[in-house]
Design an enzyme around this catalytic site. Structure first.
Site, mmCIF file in Angstrom:
data_model
loop_
_atom_site.group_PDB
_atom_site.id
_atom_site.type_symbol
_atom_site.label_atom_id
_atom_site.label_comp_id
_atom_site.label_asym_id
_atom_site.label_seq_id
_atom_site.Cartn_x
_atom_site.Cartn_y
_atom_site.Cartn_z
ATOM 1 N N HIS A 86 56.452 -54.383 -42.548
ATOM 2 C CA HIS A 86 55.685 -53.145 -42.634
ATOM 3 C C HIS A 86 54.180 -53.423 -42.575
ATOM 4 C CE1 HIS A 86 54.891 -48.941 -43.318
ATOM 5 N NE2 HIS A 86 53.886 -49.349 -44.085
ATOM 6 N N ASP A 134 51.571 -51.656 -40.099
ATOM 7 C CA ASP A 134 50.255 -51.101 -40.448
ATOM 8 C C ASP A 134 49.159 -51.695 -39.560
ATOM 9 O OD1 ASP A 134 51.129 -49.427 -42.486
ATOM 10 O OD2 ASP A 134 50.725 -50.877 -44.080
ATOM 11 N N HIS A 174 44.434 -52.152 -44.754
ATOM 12 C CA HIS A 174 43.709 -51.239 -43.866
ATOM 13 C C HIS A 174 42.208 -51.528 -43.821
ATOM 14 C CE1 HIS A 174 47.437 -49.171 -43.557
ATOM 15 N NE2 HIS A 174 47.450 -48.830 -44.821
HETATM 16 ZN ZN LIG Z 1 52.062 -48.406 -44.057
#
Ligand SMILES: [Zn+2]
Length: 285
Positions: free
Chosen positions: A234, A238, A261
């Protein structure tokens, strides 16, 4: 894959927003070649924000795009699906602050794009070839783009929880492998942090149906898991979504160590900060 692509027809869906917890309607519409991916807030008189790294305003609990009055949060899973499906130009209209989270993965968005179908244009697709190593670090985390002949991802995470622990995964991007190896990997969160999140007025839409819930050393809804190392997959999902905000496919190897992020966005800003870092290439060159 030498020409820019959009979807063949418009397609809509409806679902809950991960943080706002409200029901959101989303409409995907074909867009002319060269227009890129653009989000529209239908509930804000059609205010729009291009899906680009330089419009990222917030990275704490997902990637948020903001431009003028328009802001759209948690765009990364949808952007990963759009990139994974080879879509260059698209209008994404939502009537709330986030796209619906659907299954907490990118696969559910890809299935929506399957319904719409893909349509190639006559405009050649350009890619961004990374010419020299670009790296950003924060404490014990790092993210790097390294010259490579193809788009590759390598990621390592290390969590104290035995439910996650140390996980590594590497893959070379292709639409088929992305769909099979990365797109199904669901988002995850610590159940102990959920209450704190809700006090910040976030996470209202998180559920045992869309988020792998970690409680100390176990996954509460482990029946939902699709891979033993779903968490690192995952994190790559992202990264695929965050890097899609470059506005063009990258030709590079991405190396992530506990990256998230914020670092993924800092990496793109670092890449574009110096024109010597990259070169535009077409499929033919
Ligand atoms: Zn995510």
């Amino acid at each position: 894959m030498a020409f820019r692509q959009t979807i063949a027809k418009e397609v809509a869906c409806e679902g809950i927003a991960l943080h706002a917890g409200t029901q959101v309607r989303m409409l995907l519409t074909p867009a002319p070649p060269g227009s890129g991916v653009v989000f529209i807030r239908q509930d804000l008189d059609g205010a729009s924000v291009p899906a680009r790294y330089d419009h990222v305003s917030e990275t704490m609990l997902g990637t948020t795009l903001e431009f003028g009055r328009a802001s759209v949060s948690v765009v990364e899973h949808l952007m990963a699906a759009v990139a994974g499906a080879g879509i260059d130009d698209l209008v994404i209209a939502v009537d709330g602050p986030e796209p619906p989270v659907l299954d907490g993965d990118a696969l559910s968005f890809m299935e929506l794009l399957d319904i719409a179908g893909v349509k190639a244009s006559a405009a050649p697709r350009r890619a961004l070839k990374v010419l020299r190593r670009v790296e950003v670090t924060h404490k014990d985390a790092s993210a790097a783009l390294v010259p490579s002949s193809s788009l590759q991802f390598a990621f390592e995470i290390d969590f104290a929880s035995a439910a996650i622990g140390r996980q590594t995964f590497a893959f070379t991007f292709s639409p088929e492998d992305f769909r099979r190896e990365i797109a199904p990997a669901r988002t995850f969160g610590d159940i102990a942090q959920l209450e704190a999140l809700k006090k910040m007025d976030r996470g209202h839409g998180a559920s045992f149906l869309n988020t792998l819930a970690i409680d100390r050393d176990r996954v509460i809804n482990a029946d939902l898991m699709r891979f033993p190392n779903e968490f690192v997959r995952h994190k790559i999902l992202d990264a695929v979504g965050d890097l899609a905000l470059a506005g063009a496919p990258l030709v590079a190897r991405f190396e992530g160590l506990r990256s998230g992020h914020a670092l993924n966005n800092a990496l793109l800003r670092g890449l574009f900060a110096d024109p010597a870092n990259f070169q535009w290439v077409t499929a033919a060159s």
